[in-house]
Design an enzyme around this catalytic site. Structure first.
Site, PDB file in Angstrom:
ATOM      1  N   ASP A   1       0.845  -1.190   0.000  1.00 32.98           N
ATOM      2  CA  ASP A   1       0.000   0.000   0.000  1.00 32.98           C
ATOM      3  C   ASP A   1       0.880   1.240   0.000  1.00 32.98           C
ATOM      4  OD1 ASP A   1      -2.262   1.539  -0.023  1.00 32.98           O
ATOM      5  OD2 ASP A   1      -2.973   0.956   1.960  1.00 32.98           O
ATOM      6  N   LYS A   2       0.230   2.350  -0.295  1.00 28.26           N
ATOM      7  CA  LYS A   2       0.859   3.669  -0.280  1.00 28.26           C
ATOM      8  C   LYS A   2      -0.073   4.616   0.462  1.00 28.26           C
ATOM      9  CE  LYS A   2      -0.006   7.772  -2.439  1.00 28.26           C
ATOM     10  NZ  LYS A   2      -1.367   8.370  -2.550  1.00 28.26           N
ATOM     11  N   HIS A   3       0.523   5.580   1.149  1.00 24.52           N
ATOM     12  CA  HIS A   3      -0.290   6.589   1.829  1.00 24.52           C
ATOM     13  C   HIS A   3       0.341   7.957   1.633  1.00 24.52           C
ATOM     14  CE1 HIS A   3      -3.246   8.025   4.770  1.00 24.52           C
ATOM     15  NE2 HIS A   3      -2.304   8.874   5.126  1.00 24.52           N
ATOM     16  N   SER A   4      -0.509   8.947   1.395  1.00 20.48           N
ATOM     17  CA  SER A   4      -0.058  10.326   1.252  1.00 20.48           C
ATOM     18  C   SER A   4      -0.520  11.141   2.453  1.00 20.48           C
ATOM     19  CB  SER A   4      -0.631  10.936  -0.030  1.00 20.48           C
ATOM     20  OG  SER A   4      -0.432  12.337  -0.050  1.00 20.48           O
TER      21      SER A   4
ATOM     22  N   THR B   1      -9.173  10.678  -0.826  1.00 17.05           N
ATOM     23  CA  THR B   1      -9.416   9.658  -1.853  1.00 17.05           C
ATOM     24  C   THR B   1     -10.820   9.080  -1.720  1.00 17.05           C
ATOM     25  OG1 THR B   1      -7.072   9.104  -1.967  1.00 17.05           O
ATOM     26  CG2 THR B   1      -8.620   7.445  -2.765  1.00 17.05           C
TER      27      THR B   1
ATOM     28  N   ARG C   1     -10.144  15.221  14.645  1.00 14.51           N
ATOM     29  CA  ARG C   1      -8.955  16.009  14.305  1.00 14.51           C
ATOM     30  C   ARG C   1      -9.254  16.995  13.185  1.00 14.51           C
ATOM     31  NH1 ARG C   1      -5.242  11.969  12.123  1.00 14.51           N
ATOM     32  NH2 ARG C   1      -3.902  13.748  11.661  1.00 14.51           N
TER      33      ARG C   1
ATOM     34  N   SER D   1      -2.279   7.431  13.110  1.00 16.40           N
ATOM     35  CA  SER D   1      -3.455   7.286  12.253  1.00 16.40           C
ATOM     36  C   SER D   1      -3.113   6.507  10.989  1.00 16.40           C
ATOM     37  CB  SER D   1      -4.006   8.667  11.893  1.00 16.40           C
ATOM     38  OG  SER D   1      -5.082   8.566  10.984  1.00 16.40           O
TER      39      SER D   1
ATOM     40  N   LYS E   1      -4.211   2.162  10.396  1.00 19.76           N
ATOM     41  CA  LYS E   1      -5.035   1.704   9.274  1.00 19.76           C
ATOM     42  C   LYS E   1      -4.279   0.698   8.420  1.00 19.76           C
ATOM     43  CE  LYS E   1      -6.189   5.843   7.604  1.00 19.76           C
ATOM     44  NZ  LYS E   1      -6.044   6.914   8.596  1.00 19.76           N
ATOM     45  N   LYS E   2      -3.012   0.988   8.167  1.00 23.18           N
ATOM     46  CA  LYS E   2      -2.228   0.116   7.291  1.00 23.18           C
ATOM     47  C   LYS E   2      -1.932  -1.222   7.962  1.00 23.18           C
ATOM     48  CE  LYS E   2      -2.388   3.345   4.312  1.00 23.18           C
ATOM     49  NZ  LYS E   2      -3.426   3.255   3.257  1.00 23.18           N
TER      50      LYS E   2
END
Length: 430
Positions: A80-83, A120, A168, A183, A187-188
């Protein structure tokens, strides 16, 4: 065990919380014993006082364990990727099917818009019929059969983070490095990943406006990920201007489709997408080096496999089967479309203001319960160095809203002589 208010008080005065205290507070956040006000006070205390590495690891673990943690048995790596969030950041919509087309499995749990940035999840929710919150059986099935599935947090996955995330967003605590770290990783980890690639934004449109803060966040995520044994790489990328020339929910879905199908591939968006996806292939051992990874990813685009993966994912999650072929038929469109022009060369962009302009149009939230207008936003946004006179195109619900958006868009641009811009990908941490 101290009651929630004493845990908050202890942290507010700079005390260190024990792992058991953090777990107790997060359990209360999950089952309702901790009120929304107490959660907001805890977030503010953390924002001011910070957390030690041990506290960050404990908070991440507690939020991960607040719900179901997935386990996979798949013929390829789970990646996975997260921004950290930006303007015009539709990368996830393109990257997930690209990596899936190269043999990875991408069960991506995404969030709503946060602060001035787009989410997203909100983008995908603009697709008619697309189920952003399927049950876990459906999530597993789509990931297995298609190769990627982008959904929101369900009630089962990291529910404590889901609640704190919304708080938040409206309490001015979005920028807390500690809360961002916990956070993201909770999730990941709940998604059962084999590897994670972080996109840490810096610049005028990022939460971490200064690169030193972005480096600190990248290092924090790496340290906590190491503490919970999740292989992680971070790239620091530039958000001095919108990444794509489009900002808005349905508008960014259309942009991502144009990118996947080759109708439009802007250089900076492509550079960031390719860099992040290449790191995913390497961390998942689907490519021996960056050159091989980029070659495979470019082939996924030119062959049409990535676009096919996106189309299959949308259909499997309830969206129209021909969205890629005919996005204009399905995606909502705003009734007022207006060009905004001003003679001169763009010297700089106050990118955060463009994100706030989308929110003012109705494309974002100021309260958790607010609904979103998926059709509004901006397209054809100018970048530093552009001299064509077009600053952007407003997509609005009414003429009055278009007037306000035009004013905010003009205010976001400074005309003059542009300085040398920074590259799209600035640094790698890992």
């Amino acid at each position: 065990m101290r009651p929630p208010q004493e845990i908050i008080r202890h942290k507010r005065h700079g005390g260190t919380l024990a792992e058991a205290e953090i777990a107790h507070f997060i359990a209360g956040l999950t089952d309702g014993r901790v009120t929304e006000g107490q959660a907001a006070a805890f977030a503010m205390a953390v924002c001011f006082q910070g957390l030690s590495l041990a506290e960050r690891v404990a908070l991440t673990r507690a939020m991960t364990r607040s719900g179901t943690v997935l386990a996979w048995d798949l013929p390829g790596p789970v990646l996975d990727k997260h921004s950290t969030g930006g303007i015009g950041d539709a990368v996830s919509l393109a990257l997930a099917p690209m990596v899936a087309a190269c043999g990875g499995f991408v069960p991506m749990i995404s969030g709503r818009g946060l602060g001035h940035t787009g989410g997203t999840l909100d983008k995908l929710a603009s697709i008619p019929g697309y189920d952003v919150a399927p049950d876990l059986a459906c999530f597993r099935a789509v990931t297995r059969t298609v190769g990627c599935a982008i959904i929101g947090q369900t009630a089962e996955l990291a529910p404590a983070d889901r609640r704190l995330y919304a708080i938040r967003d409206i309490t001015g605590t979005v920028e807390s490095l500690d809360l961002i770290t916990a956070s993201i990783l909770s999730k990941k980890l709940a998604a059962g990943l084999d590897g994670l690639v972080m996109d840490v934004k810096t610049g005028s449109g990022a939460f971490m406006a200064e690169i030193e803060a972005a480096r600190e966040l990248g290092a924090s995520i790496g340290a906590v990920a190491n503490g919970v044994r999740l292989p992680t790489v971070a790239l620091i990328t530039c958000m001095d201007a919108p990444l794509a020339s489009t900002a808005g929910n349905a508008l960014e879905v259309a942009y991502a489709i144009a990118y996947l199908t080759g109708r439009r591939r802007e250089p900076r968006f492509h550079a960031v997408t390719l860099a992040l996806a290449a790191e995913m292939l390497m961390i998942g051992r689907l490519a021996a080096d960056r050159g091989e990874a980029e070659t495979r990813l470019e082939d996924s685009l030119t062959s049409g496999r990535a676009a096919e993966m996106f189309s299959r994912m949308v259909a499997a999650l309830g969206g129209p089967g021909d969205l890629v072929e005919d996005p204009g038929r399905h995606l909502p469109r705003a009734p007022v479309v207006r060009e905004v022009r001003e003679a001169g060369t763009v010297a700089a962009v106050a990118t955060r203001e463009i994100g706030l302009g989308v929110i003012a149009l109705g494309g974002g939230r100021t309260r958790p319960q607010d609904s979103i207008d998926p059709a509004v936003g901006f397209t054809d946004l100018a970048r530093p160095g552009d001299a064509g006179g077009l600053l952007g195109v407003v997509h609005a619900r009414s003429e009055a809203e278009a007037d306000r958006a035009e004013t905010s868009l003009r205010a976001a641009y400074r005309l003059g002589s542009p300085s040398a811009g920074r590259p799209a990908v600035l640094e790698r941490i890992g």
